[in-house]
Design an enzyme around this catalytic site. Structure first.
Site, PDB file in Angstrom:
ATOM      1  N   ASP A 373     -31.059 -74.272 -29.104  1.00 19.92           N
ATOM      2  CA  ASP A 373     -31.044 -74.664 -27.699  1.00 19.92           C
ATOM      3  C   ASP A 373     -29.901 -73.895 -27.046  1.00 19.92           C
ATOM      4  OD1 ASP A 373     -31.527 -76.341 -25.344  1.00 19.92           O
ATOM      5  OD2 ASP A 373     -29.608 -77.256 -25.877  1.00 19.92           O
ATOM      6  N   THR A 375     -28.047 -74.476 -23.715  1.00 21.19           N
ATOM      7  CA  THR A 375     -26.960 -75.183 -23.052  1.00 21.19           C
ATOM      8  C   THR A 375     -26.267 -76.161 -23.993  1.00 21.19           C
ATOM      9  OG1 THR A 375     -28.171 -75.005 -20.979  1.00 21.19           O
ATOM     10  CG2 THR A 375     -26.329 -76.548 -21.040  1.00 21.19           C
ATOM     11  N   THR A 523     -34.812 -72.486 -24.049  1.00 16.66           N
ATOM     12  CA  THR A 523     -34.093 -73.048 -22.915  1.00 16.66           C
ATOM     13  C   THR A 523     -35.025 -73.347 -21.756  1.00 16.66           C
ATOM     14  OG1 THR A 523     -32.310 -72.647 -21.317  1.00 16.66           O
ATOM     15  CG2 THR A 523     -33.566 -70.740 -22.024  1.00 16.66           C
ATOM     16  N   ASP A 574     -34.243 -82.424 -27.017  1.00 16.17           N
ATOM     17  CA  ASP A 574     -34.349 -81.621 -28.242  1.00 16.17           C
ATOM     18  C   ASP A 574     -34.897 -82.431 -29.411  1.00 16.17           C
ATOM     19  OD1 ASP A 574     -33.228 -79.334 -27.031  1.00 16.17           O
ATOM     20  OD2 ASP A 574     -31.207 -80.074 -27.396  1.00 16.17           O
TER      21      ASP A 574
END
Length: 686
Positions: A373, A375, A523, A574
């Site tokens: 991921d 961020t 993302t 996630d």
């Protein structure tokens, strides 16, 4: 195979599921310590009792040439008495073990040992009381001595491997300084603390439980909990972990979590579960050990019948059979996997790598694609200045200083990013007055006596202000957010801000690619932003503008290409992707949902720990394979020797039972020592 005896069953030593916490970990370690003491005591007592048994053994007397002076009436009964004491006291763990194994319909190592020593004892006893033949009480005594010594050394290895839990549990202090309403402190047991209580943590003391700093400023050492070697600065509003060590300043901490809910208790529970759970390799070793037990009993019976058929004496045939049964004990095979995993999970826990699922950890060795991921994982999840373009003859520092002076009064993330960049460059403060926020478009005020504004591109369009395309145009192509500084209505500069890429991410990506692993980013950001980060880090691929519900589908898509995929993430969105991946890795700073969905949790938000996990998984697997090969190859060679196969080639050597026991115990010690060599991997992390 796990030992089935209540005296020696590794699984029985483990705490009951659902009873996590430091006290339980301490009990777990103390029980192993009790087992070490028990086998040590039985060994020394049996060894002392063995001296008269050996002194009265006819074969030993003949070897020493003292048979005439050491023999006397009734000596065989005295020898039988000492041998009986050794059989019941020294052999008790094995005699109780066979009962447990047979009740569980899982004959194993204890069954083999019990059959061997009982056969030897009963046969020798019948000879003592009148049946013709040669007994071998001395072989029985030395056999039990060697078995106890091997078990003692083995349990010491297990104790060393399991001490991570006890060490972690010892980090939590017993008492805390609870603050009263009048500001005074009362020392109370940590167990009495409740959420909402405030405690004083003096310099050098351990934080008593998880909480948030309500007052004070200090640096806190969290190395034993997260693996972060450098002290972490703590000030009002920041989280602290129970068990961490306070530095130079006093802190007032408001309690948030206590007991089993604390980070430390959860770490202990995760380590315990990882050491208890059985992976695919473990189940393979268990099946091999079960069949080896069957082979041992069958081979022992076949050896007995075979030597009888070859007209050997009953004493000789029985001795060969007992030796075969002993040499076949799958002791080393039963320890090959548990000890390697126990050591590796302990190493991982000490370095902030928490293994929730052993099967997932085992799969990590074969990862060939890792999806990150963006961020908060590859990036810091905060705005930072990526470029400053000065206009109107100004310098970069001047543009940044003036913009930071104005933005210092704003709480917007973009404003914080500009201020932090100015502070990092050591730029002085500008004088600011008349600050006014422009809703949705920026801020204005008087800076160093001049009208100043920091505004969005939309504000420029509304005011008809055109930026220099040659100087400013390139900033928008990276997907960064661009703001503009206006001084007295004239464009003075542009500042680009983006999600800052972690420096650790560059090192992690380079290391993973050097290992032949593809690195992919996932993302929800725009294509331009994702491409900029991917290019900066040199990623193999990326997926941009992915909606939260689509992340798991992207993981399936990568798996369908034939890759073994790991997913690294930290957010609620996630969680499905972490579950879908072959190995789910959650950043410990992330949400509880993400952590609960993962196989492995990283206590630090450091992508380099992903590299460490893969390397540790590979090192652990190598130790498992080495141990399995040693344990099985040893038996393949030793069983024919124990049966007397060398006689087929005219060689007059027949392995005594005690030598067989020594070799079997030696194989156990070698497997245990080989597992401990994993600790060399930990030194590479220092």
């Amino acid at each position: 195979m796990e030992h089935a005896s209540h005296e020696h069953d590794h699984a029985a030593h483990q705490p009951a599921v659902g009873v996590p916490g430091p006290q339980h970990a301490a009990g777990h370690g103390s029980h192993h310590a009790h087992m070490v003491a028990d086998f040590r005591r039985r060994f020394w007592v049996s060894l002392v009792l063995s001296a008269p048994v050996l002194a009265l053994a006819p074969l030993v007397q003949e070897t020493l040439g003292v048979e005439d002076s050491w023999r006397f009436r009734g000596d065989s009964f005295i020898q039988w008495g000492f041998a009986t004491a050794i059989y019941f006291y020294g052999g008790w763990p094995f005699l109780t073990g066979i009962v447990t194994e047979l009740r569980g319909k899982a004959p194993g190592m204890m069954t083999l040992i019990a059959v061997a020593i009982t056969t030897a004892y009963v046969y020798s006893s019948t000879i003592t009381f009148g049946v013709e033949g040669d007994g071998f009480f001395w072989e029985l005594a030395t056999l039990i001595d060697v078995m106890l010594l091997g078990h003692w050394l083995e349990m010491r290895s297990i104790l060393g491997a399991s001490r991570a839990l006890e060490l972690l549990a010892s980090l939590m202090p017993a008492d805390a300084h609870r603050l009263s309403a009048d500001g005074s402190t009362v020392d109370v047991a940590v167990a009495e603390l409740r959420p909402g209580d405030r405690v004083l943590v003096r310099p050098g003391e351990r934080v008593p439980t998880d909480g948030v700093v309500a007052d004070g400023r200090s640096s806190v050492n969290e190395a034993m909990l997260t693996g972060e070697s450098a002290p972490v600065e703590k000030r009002e509003g920041l989280q602290v972990i129970g068990g961490s060590v306070n530095g130079e300043g006093a802190l007032t901490v408001e309690v948030q979590r206590t007991g089993e809910e604390t980070y430390l208790a959860q770490v202990i529970e995760l380590v315990r579960q990882a050491q208890e759970t059985r992976s695919r390799t473990q189940r393979l070793a268990d099946r091999a050990a079960f069949w080896l037990t069957i082979v041992g009993i069958t081979a022992g019976a076949a050896t007995l019948i075979g030597w009888f058929g070859a007209s050997a004496t009953a004493n000789f045939a029985l001795q060969r059979a007992v030796t075969v049964v002993i040499i076949t004990c799958p002791h080393a095979l039963g320890l090959a996997i548990p000890l390697a995993v126990s050591v590796s999970t302990s190493i991982a826990a000490r370095n902030g790598l928490l293994i929730r699922d052993r099967a997932g950890f085992e799969r990590a060795r074969s990862i060939d694609a890792i999806v990150f991921d963006k961020t908060g994982t590859l990036t810091e999840g905060r705005f930072g200045v990526t470029a400053v373009v000065p206009l109107d003859g100004r310098s970069e520092d001047d543009v940044l200083r003036l913009a930071a002076g104005l933005e210092r009064s704003s709480e917007h993330p973009i404003a914080r990013g500009i201020v932090e960049a100015a502070e990092a460059r050591g730029l002085g403060d500008a004088r600011v007055s008349d600050f006014v926020a422009i809703p949705g478009q920026g801020a204005s005020g008087v800076v160093d006596g001049r009208d100043a504004k920091v505004v969005s591109p939309g504000y420029l369009r509304e005011q008809g202000i055109v930026a220099d395309a040659d100087k400013v145009g390139a900033l928008g192509g990276t997907g960064d957010t661009v703001v503009y500084l206006l001084i007295e209505g004239a464009l003075a500069g542009a500042i680009a801000l983006g999600d800052i890429v972690r420096e650790e991410s560059r090192m992690a990506v380079n290391d993973l690619k050097a290992m032949g692993i593809r690195v992919i980013m996932l993302t929800g950001d725009a294509e331009a932003v994702a491409r900029s980060v991917a290019d900066e880090l040199g990623l193999d691929d990326f997926f941009a503008e992915v909606l939260p519900g689509e992340k798991a589908a992207k993981i399936r898509e990568i798996k369908q290409r034939g890759f073994t995929v790991a997913m690294v993430g930290d957010g609620v969105n996630d969680a499905p992707a972490l579950t879908e991946a072959d190995v789910g890795i959650a950043i410990g700073a992330g949400t509880d949902v993400a952590i609960e969905s993962a196989d492995i949790v990283l206590a630090r938000s450091d992508p380099r720990d992903v590299v460490t996990i893969v390397r540790l998984a590979q090192a652990t697997y190598r130790k498992m394979v080495q141990n399995l090969w040693w344990a099985t190859a040893y038996n393949l060679i030793a069983i024919p020797l124990a049966a007397g196969a060398l006689a087929l080639f005219g060689l007059d050597y027949f392995m005594p039972p005690a030598v067989g026991a020594a070799l079997m115990s030696a194989s156990t010690v070698i497997v245990a020592a080989n597992a401990q060599l994993l600790r060399r991997f930990e030194r590479t992390l220092a």
